[in-house]
Structures are given as C-alpha cells and as structure tokens.
Design a protein around this motif. Structure first.
Motif, PDB file in Angstrom:
ATOM      1  N   ARG A 194      26.332 -25.298 -47.247  1.00 51.47           N
ATOM      2  CA  ARG A 194      27.080 -26.402 -46.647  1.00 51.47           C
ATOM      3  C   ARG A 194      26.930 -27.625 -47.561  1.00 51.47           C
ATOM      4  O   ARG A 194      25.821 -27.972 -47.969  1.00 51.47           O
ATOM      5  CB  ARG A 194      26.550 -26.729 -45.256  1.00 51.47           C
ATOM      6  N   ARG A 195      28.060 -28.223 -47.874  1.00 51.16           N
ATOM      7  CA  ARG A 195      28.051 -29.442 -48.684  1.00 51.16           C
ATOM      8  C   ARG A 195      28.700 -30.560 -47.877  1.00 51.16           C
ATOM      9  O   ARG A 195      29.557 -30.311 -47.031  1.00 51.16           O
ATOM     10  CB  ARG A 195      28.801 -29.244 -50.006  1.00 51.16           C
ATOM     11  N   ARG A 196      28.321 -31.800 -48.175  1.00 47.40           N
ATOM     12  CA  ARG A 196      28.833 -32.948 -47.445  1.00 47.40           C
ATOM     13  C   ARG A 196      29.438 -33.936 -48.438  1.00 47.40           C
ATOM     14  O   ARG A 196      28.786 -34.336 -49.405  1.00 47.40           O
ATOM     15  CB  ARG A 196      27.719 -33.616 -46.642  1.00 47.40           C
ATOM     16  N   LEU A 197      30.696 -34.306 -48.197  1.00 43.52           N
ATOM     17  CA  LEU A 197      31.392 -35.287 -49.032  1.00 43.52           C
ATOM     18  C   LEU A 197      31.817 -36.453 -48.154  1.00 43.52           C
ATOM     19  O   LEU A 197      32.414 -36.247 -47.095  1.00 43.52           O
ATOM     20  CB  LEU A 197      32.629 -34.675 -49.691  1.00 43.52           C
TER      21      LEU A 197
ATOM     22  N   GLU B 180      29.528 -30.723 -58.344  1.00 42.70           N
ATOM     23  CA  GLU B 180      29.138 -29.555 -57.548  1.00 42.70           C
ATOM     24  C   GLU B 180      29.303 -28.301 -58.396  1.00 42.70           C
ATOM     25  O   GLU B 180      30.263 -28.184 -59.150  1.00 42.70           O
ATOM     26  CB  GLU B 180      29.998 -29.422 -56.279  1.00 42.70           C
TER      27      GLU B 180
ATOM     28  N   GLU C 256      31.742 -21.134 -48.531  1.00 43.77           N
ATOM     29  CA  GLU C 256      30.971 -22.322 -48.215  1.00 43.77           C
ATOM     30  C   GLU C 256      31.671 -23.138 -47.136  1.00 43.77           C
ATOM     31  O   GLU C 256      32.877 -22.976 -46.896  1.00 43.77           O
ATOM     32  CB  GLU C 256      30.768 -23.201 -49.458  1.00 43.77           C
TER      33      GLU C 256
ATOM     34  N   TRP D 127      32.407 -27.090 -46.370  1.00 43.55           N
ATOM     35  CA  TRP D 127      32.363 -28.468 -46.868  1.00 43.55           C
ATOM     36  C   TRP D 127      32.701 -29.391 -45.704  1.00 43.55           C
ATOM     37  O   TRP D 127      33.769 -29.267 -45.098  1.00 43.55           O
ATOM     38  CB  TRP D 127      33.354 -28.681 -48.014  1.00 43.55           C
TER      39      TRP D 127
ATOM     40  N   VAL E 101      33.707 -33.008 -44.773  1.00 43.39           N
ATOM     41  CA  VAL E 101      34.300 -34.159 -45.464  1.00 43.39           C
ATOM     42  C   VAL E 101      34.630 -35.239 -44.443  1.00 43.39           C
ATOM     43  O   VAL E 101      35.188 -34.952 -43.374  1.00 43.39           O
ATOM     44  CB  VAL E 101      35.578 -33.766 -46.233  1.00 43.39           C
TER      45      VAL E 101
ATOM     46  N   GLU F 171      35.132 -30.075 -40.922  1.00 43.55           N
ATOM     47  CA  GLU F 171      34.474 -28.955 -41.586  1.00 43.55           C
ATOM     48  C   GLU F 171      35.529 -28.019 -42.169  1.00 43.55           C
ATOM     49  O   GLU F 171      36.405 -27.536 -41.440  1.00 43.55           O
ATOM     50  CB  GLU F 171      33.582 -28.188 -40.608  1.00 43.55           C
TER      51      GLU F 171
ATOM     52  N   TYR G 193      38.288 -32.446 -56.912  1.00 44.88           N
ATOM     53  CA  TYR G 193      38.550 -32.753 -55.503  1.00 44.88           C
ATOM     54  C   TYR G 193      38.666 -34.273 -55.417  1.00 44.88           C
ATOM     55  O   TYR G 193      37.937 -35.002 -56.084  1.00 44.88           O
ATOM     56  CB  TYR G 193      37.461 -32.214 -54.571  1.00 44.88           C
TER      57      TYR G 193
END
Length: 207
Positions: free
Chosen positions: A81-84, A116, A124, A126, A128, A172, A188
């Motif tokens: 999990r990534r957070r932008l 990233e 994944e 993400w 945002v 998400e 992105y």
C-alpha cells in the motif's frame, strides 16, 4: 452513442466545484493571472456532433457489448500500500514574491529522482488524496479500479477501468502493474496542466 436519428448532439460540461478555487488562483496571480472562465454552476459546450446522412440510408451498425475483455485484479493479492497526497501550500517556489507550492508528498517533480519502485506483475493499493481542491490524478502505464472513496463505496463515476480519477478525500486505487518501465520511468501527476507543470508530478519504475 447512437446518431441514427440524425439529430445534433452536444457534449456539455457539468457543474465544477473547483471553479471558485481556480478563479482565486487566477485573480491573485498565483497561476499566471487567468481567472476562471465559468462559475461553479455554469456549463459549457465542449463539442458538437452534427451527423451527416449516410449514402445508404438502410445501413445500420451496432456497437459490441464488450470492447476488450479484462480481468479485475484481486484486492486480496495486493502486496503493498502506498500513499500519495497532492499538496498545495504557500511558499516561494513559483516566483521570488512567493506563490503556491505544488507537490506530491511534499516533493516537487524532479526528473532525476524515482519516487516509487514497483515490481512487474505486482498488485498494489495506492491511496491518493488532494489538498484544498479536487485534483484529477493520472497514472501512466496502467488501468486501475477504485476500491473505496473516503472509506465508503466508489461513486458512479468511479466505475470501470480508469487511468484518471478525481480525488480530494482519500481514494483507494487497486492497480496491477503489467507494463515494464525500468529505464524510462512512468509518471503520475495531477491532470490540471498548471499543477503538473509546476511540480505536482512524480515518477515510478516497474521492473
């Protein structure tokens, strides 16, 4: 779209909740001195379709129900999990007199930096979100599915495979990375031109 009846059809914008914010930026000179062309409840005609009569008036065609088959990624297979966060704030980035800073996760775009690194074939999630206003986030090289919007179900405009989606509250995104990008990174970014050009953009590799 079915134009068989020969009537002219217009593609028209809907209400824009960001219009007041963009107008404020233009009037204060933060984004080049342009004011918003339309208010929050205004509409504009983007494109008009004027069908011409077919040579063979009896000819009819039909669109297929499905253009390209696609298997939706399995969210239980997500490995990361990534957070932008698409940031907006006051600072000195856009001129000596100060102005609006436009970043992602607090970092302005740097073509020499990879933000990233993703493994080819991975799934994944993400998350945002955007500050101050709604931002259209666009991710190169993928299509994604919206899993949740602000902790709840996606809305109608989130349905289907997307490569761009409007965010303010956390959204998400479920992404499977099938396209390699090891030597030339994918981007992105916010799809508001003034935002991406002034730093609201990042890079990721897939290998």
């Amino acid at each position: 779209m079915d134009f068989a009846d020969g009537r002219t059809v217009s593609l028209v914008t809907g209400p824009d909740a960001n219009a007041s914010m963009m107008g404020m930026m233009g009037s204060t000179g933060m984004m080049g001195g342009r004011s918003a062309a339309a208010g929050p409840t205004s509409t504009m005609t983007v494109l008009r379709f004027a069908p011409r009569a077919m040579a063979n008036s009896g000819a009819r065609t039909s669109a297929p129900d499905l253009l390209v088959p696609r298997v939706r990624p399995d969210p239980t297979k997500a490995v990361r999990r990534r957070r932008l966060v698409l940031n907006m704030g006051m600072g000195g980035m856009m001129g000596a007199g100060g102005g609006m800073t436009l970043t992602i996760n607090g970092k302005p775009f740097d073509r020499g930096r990879v933000d990233e690194r993703v493994r080819l074939g991975d799934v994944e999630i993400w998350e945002v979100s955007g500050q101050m206003m709604k931002h259209p986030i666009h991710i190169h090289g993928v299509h994604f599915d919206v899993l949740r919007r602000d902790g709840g179900r996606p809305d109608l405009l989130d349905q289907g495979a997307r490569d761009t989606v409007l965010v303010k509250e956390p959204v998400e995104l479920l992404i499977r990375f099938d396209q390699p990008a090891s030597t030339a990174p994918f981007m992105y970014h916010c799809h508001v031109l003034e935002h991406e050009d002034n730093g609201m953009m990042g890079q990721f590799t897939v290998s």
